[in-house]
Design an enzyme around this catalytic site. Structure first.
Site, PDB file in Angstrom:
ATOM      1  N   TYR B 136       2.833  12.181   7.236  1.00 47.69           N
ATOM      2  CA  TYR B 136       3.067  11.784   5.849  1.00 47.69           C
ATOM      3  C   TYR B 136       3.079  10.253   5.825  1.00 47.69           C
ATOM      4  CZ  TYR B 136       5.518  12.222   1.264  1.00 47.69           C
ATOM      5  OH  TYR B 136       5.897  12.185  -0.059  1.00 47.69           O
ATOM      6  N   LYS B 165      -0.879  13.655   4.797  1.00 48.80           N
ATOM      7  CA  LYS B 165      -0.657  13.451   3.381  1.00 48.80           C
ATOM      8  C   LYS B 165      -0.607  11.954   3.162  1.00 48.80           C
ATOM      9  CE  LYS B 165       2.074  13.426  -0.625  1.00 48.80           C
ATOM     10  NZ  LYS B 165       3.374  13.358  -1.275  1.00 48.80           N
ATOM     11  N   VAL B 210      -2.095  16.280  -3.182  1.00 49.20           N
ATOM     12  CA  VAL B 210      -0.676  16.650  -3.248  1.00 49.20           C
ATOM     13  C   VAL B 210      -0.094  15.920  -4.448  1.00 49.20           C
ATOM     14  CG1 VAL B 210       1.480  16.798  -1.939  1.00 49.20           C
ATOM     15  CG2 VAL B 210      -0.703  16.770  -0.724  1.00 49.20           C
TER      16      VAL B 210
END
Lengths: 308, 308, 308, 308
Positions: B136, B165, B210
């Site tokens: 992330y 992400k 996302v």
């Protein structure tokens, strides 16, 4: 709910065993050595105390152990460092249960929200506990959020905070804070976290220091404090020059920065001095090794520190 | 241990009751609405999911609840956001126990240590779990630490991570990553976290998105994904323009920034749409009120979103 | 005083002789090659054009030369980059005298003063000149000052600025700007400065691009623009992927960052392509050498660029 | 080529007439007042001296004027602040021509290039001039570039620089620099630029100060220096506390930050004290007005400063 915690309050490192568990025997030697040197308080589970690296159960174990070892000889400040209020509150409850004398809380971090949210964070903590609160100003760890002097003064006046640990690296701001604090009704205890410029902070009127290097040379910081209290500024300054040279151990590590370089050097020094069993560091930080250890040893030696 | 998680994977917000407890009924409506809209996965306990605001027991409750509601209809990615390895590992164990399909981990934060330590952090996580790992990349929350494309590619090639992400806000870096990933042997799933420029990320070759705004308008993001899969770029772009206008709800709040403005607006919109019971926020964040709510309502309205 | 400057507007590099003087013959070849490729404008004395490295007399020489070579075939935008108003104004007067078609000005830098001062800077420039003004948003060069979309829109509505060169690296902000600009009365020409994500900027509705890499491959950016105008998004994207791979030349240099790595690579490529005489850089920047040049050559080769 | 410039060296502000031209009569009063107070040097065309706001011809006029007024009573340091080498060099030639005693140069800015390029910048300046060079460490103005102590020491040992003006706000780094400088062969003159913590810098072993506030209260800084030389630390500290309170004039302005707030307050104070004709500021900076001026007046008054 006022705080009279002043003087030298080292942020206590957390000794680990080879397999990275809390080493209580080493911790006992380390804490007793500091207390015998005359420090005026202990800060457990600060940044140097590996709060960020330690799961909740181990945090509780470390704090319980430190309070038991200290046995009331000096106040124990408990770090309650975590991202946001709900998580911080859990650490506060543990600190209350174990009998800490004060808590130390940073600005909230990870999720960001502006100075209003920071203020409300501290106010919510005050509503939740009767323990004295030290605001921990450490922008480098909390996404650059600096606690503004005006906010700290407002919180002090309202009885929300009773002290500040200033690790902001901003001596101009710290001077503004000490000046304003002197004029305030509800004074805070203002402690500097920058171990190589404590003399400057004392010039500014600091109420004490929280030196990571105080793990390695607690006697030096106590001598400096006593000289400050006696108004012997030449002694304050000479001690600082010596301690600043000692602090160059944090440059001994190659390709290590920040926490790993700093606490890694403190642990290595304490290991060389026979105080703690290993210089092990928490996953994923590597410990100092080989020539790095030699470099630390040489700096200890030239500053008159040796295994007793 | 490869990841085929692609498409629209909203970071699910955490509805609260008035007294700031997890509101499971609201969460069920919210998740089911997204699944019915056709999203391809759900990211629980991300930044939008209030991981930073939630104590461990509640985190477990939220993840357990989301997995139960989802009931295998799509993969569930579990955020394991915490400061350092030992704390992250505890969340990993919970994710494993509850049956999450992948974990999402940031660079370590609060205590800083350089890119070597970041790399070792992810490698230690790989040694500890068999779950797919999404890195992330969210510098704004982790003291500005950006995960370099070269590091991510190395970790992917070595099987350490299976996806990214990207909430770095650095579209130049993201393009470099997608280009290199296409040539790599062990490909990652590259998901963008920037809901107003998903079209540009798809141009770059992103494997999905996302979008926090996907809580509010999941159907829009699914239509956009389908257009992308069909090569209908004009539709991709037109949908994005609409969604970008919808995203102006995050500017509705006065004197609120960051998390409070963003998730605060999402919750307010979902409350207006009849999906969740309140727009309550976790302590110490205030919720939107009064004219702020009216501003959100107007933006929803002009974009054709209304309570069903 | 409106601007219809759109399309591909490369920031023209400044070729130097071995002894670091302006090499007009090389510049003539470079500019003519771009014009023959069909670019729609030229930006002289931008960051890539070495404005920061060039004394005033040489700046004037370079601009005069470029305007003479261009001979009205396309508009010439003149960078007027300097620290504060009085210094910028001198460059504006030169641009007016030489017949530039527009000026390009950054936020003031070195001495900092907040967004009000930035706004007044642009308003003062408008009062001083009738030339169209492009605001140059390049935080990385001006102490991190980002020009807020709301400020840019206000300045456009008031006729202060006629365009923006966006090198902010913030594609989320750029999307907000394009959306709002479409609804505005006095529209700006919005040009992106990020050569590897021009396709995403076109998706956002950009009016053109200012690609440093356009010095090396002007034909590619013109083809991409034409595909954009024709609505052929697959072609836009395919061209971008090729150009993004070509852009990896900026990673060829070892231990060089920023300007030296970027413009150093562009000059090296143009030298290899036979367009300019040397890849010399201004003091104190070293030029690429040895294996670095080989790396650039290989990337040119695999992307079909060769000396004519 | 060594420097013996030590003591109090104020960065001289540039008085303007109402129509924003250099006001030589005011400047003469300001400089003479400082010299009569006993300052040990003058720094012309620094950040406070409006170098960034002043075109080249006016810069030359200001420096020529200051050197003429000073008439050899103390050394004059000339700021040569500009973006990159070629532009800086022009200012160096002017400083040489006019007979400045030293030059003061920052890291290059606007176009960025890493520490190697910074080092080469200073080395190129040394090759170009015989004047003593002070490195001006002011990250806040040059995109955050901090001059590392190790670089400064290397440059001093090689005879490249003869001093440092430290406005980095990093007292930890400054202590490291003073410690290392004491052990060095070719010592530098280390001057602090932070007027509210000069006492701390003297504790660290600073060779002097460059206080912007020294324009307003030169006598205070001279008294402090004399106390430092006499080892009277209580006097050093008491003077600093008074000066720190006086420095709160920089908080008098509403909605002004940085340069406008700081130099704006200094000019307002000097105007109130009858030293300079107006508190005019350079375009696009507004001057202090109304209640802001009253606030400055009150602070001057309570610190015993009044028009003579």
């Amino acid at each position: 709910m006022s705080s009279t915690i002043t003087g030298v309050v080292p942020p206590v490192i957390t000794p680990l065993t080879e397999d990275r568990r809390y080493d209580e025997a080493s911790s006992e030697r380390n804490i007793n050595r500091m207390l015998e040197a005359g420090v005026h308080g202990l800060f457990i589970l600060g940044s140097s105390g590996e709060a960020a690296f330690t799961a909740d159960a181990e945090r509780e174990q470390i704090l319980e152990s430190a309070i038991r070892i200290t046995a009331g000889r000096v106040p124990v400040l408990a770090g309650v460092i975590d991202t946001q209020y709900a998580r911080v509150l859990q650490h506060v409850r543990v600190a209350e249960k174990l009998g800490a004398d004060a808590i130390v809380a940073t600005a909230p971090f990870y999720a960001l929200g502006g100075v209003d949210q920071v203020e409300e964070h501290f106010r919510a903590l005050r509503r939740a506990t009767d323990l004295p609160i030290f605001a921990y100003d450490i922008p480098v760890c909390v996404n650059g959020v600096k606690l503004p002097p005006a906010l700290l003064l407002r919180l002090a006046e309202d009885g929300v905070i009773q002290g500040v640990k200033d690790s902001s690296g901003d001596d101009v701001s710290f001077r503004a804070l000490t000046l304003a604090n002197r004029k305030a009704t509800n004074k805070m205890s203002l402690l500097t976290g920058h171990e190589v410029v404590v003399d400057g902070a004392y010039m500014s009127g600091a109420d004490g220091s929280v030196p990571g290097l105080g793990n390695v040379d607690p006697a030096g910081y106590v001598r400096q404090w006593n000289a400050y209290q006696a108004g012997d500024w030449n002694a304050v300054r000479a001690e600082q020059d010596r301690l600043a040279d000692l602090m160059t151990i944090v440059g001994a590590a190659q390709n290590l920065v920040g926490y790993g370089a700093g606490v890694g050097a403190f642990k290595t020094a304490l290991n060389l001095l026979g105080v703690i069993e290993t210089n092990q560091m928490p996953e994923p930080v590597r410990r100092l090794a080989g020539a790095e250890i030699d470099a630390v040893a040489e700096i200890l030696d030239r500053n008159g520190l040796q295994a007793s």
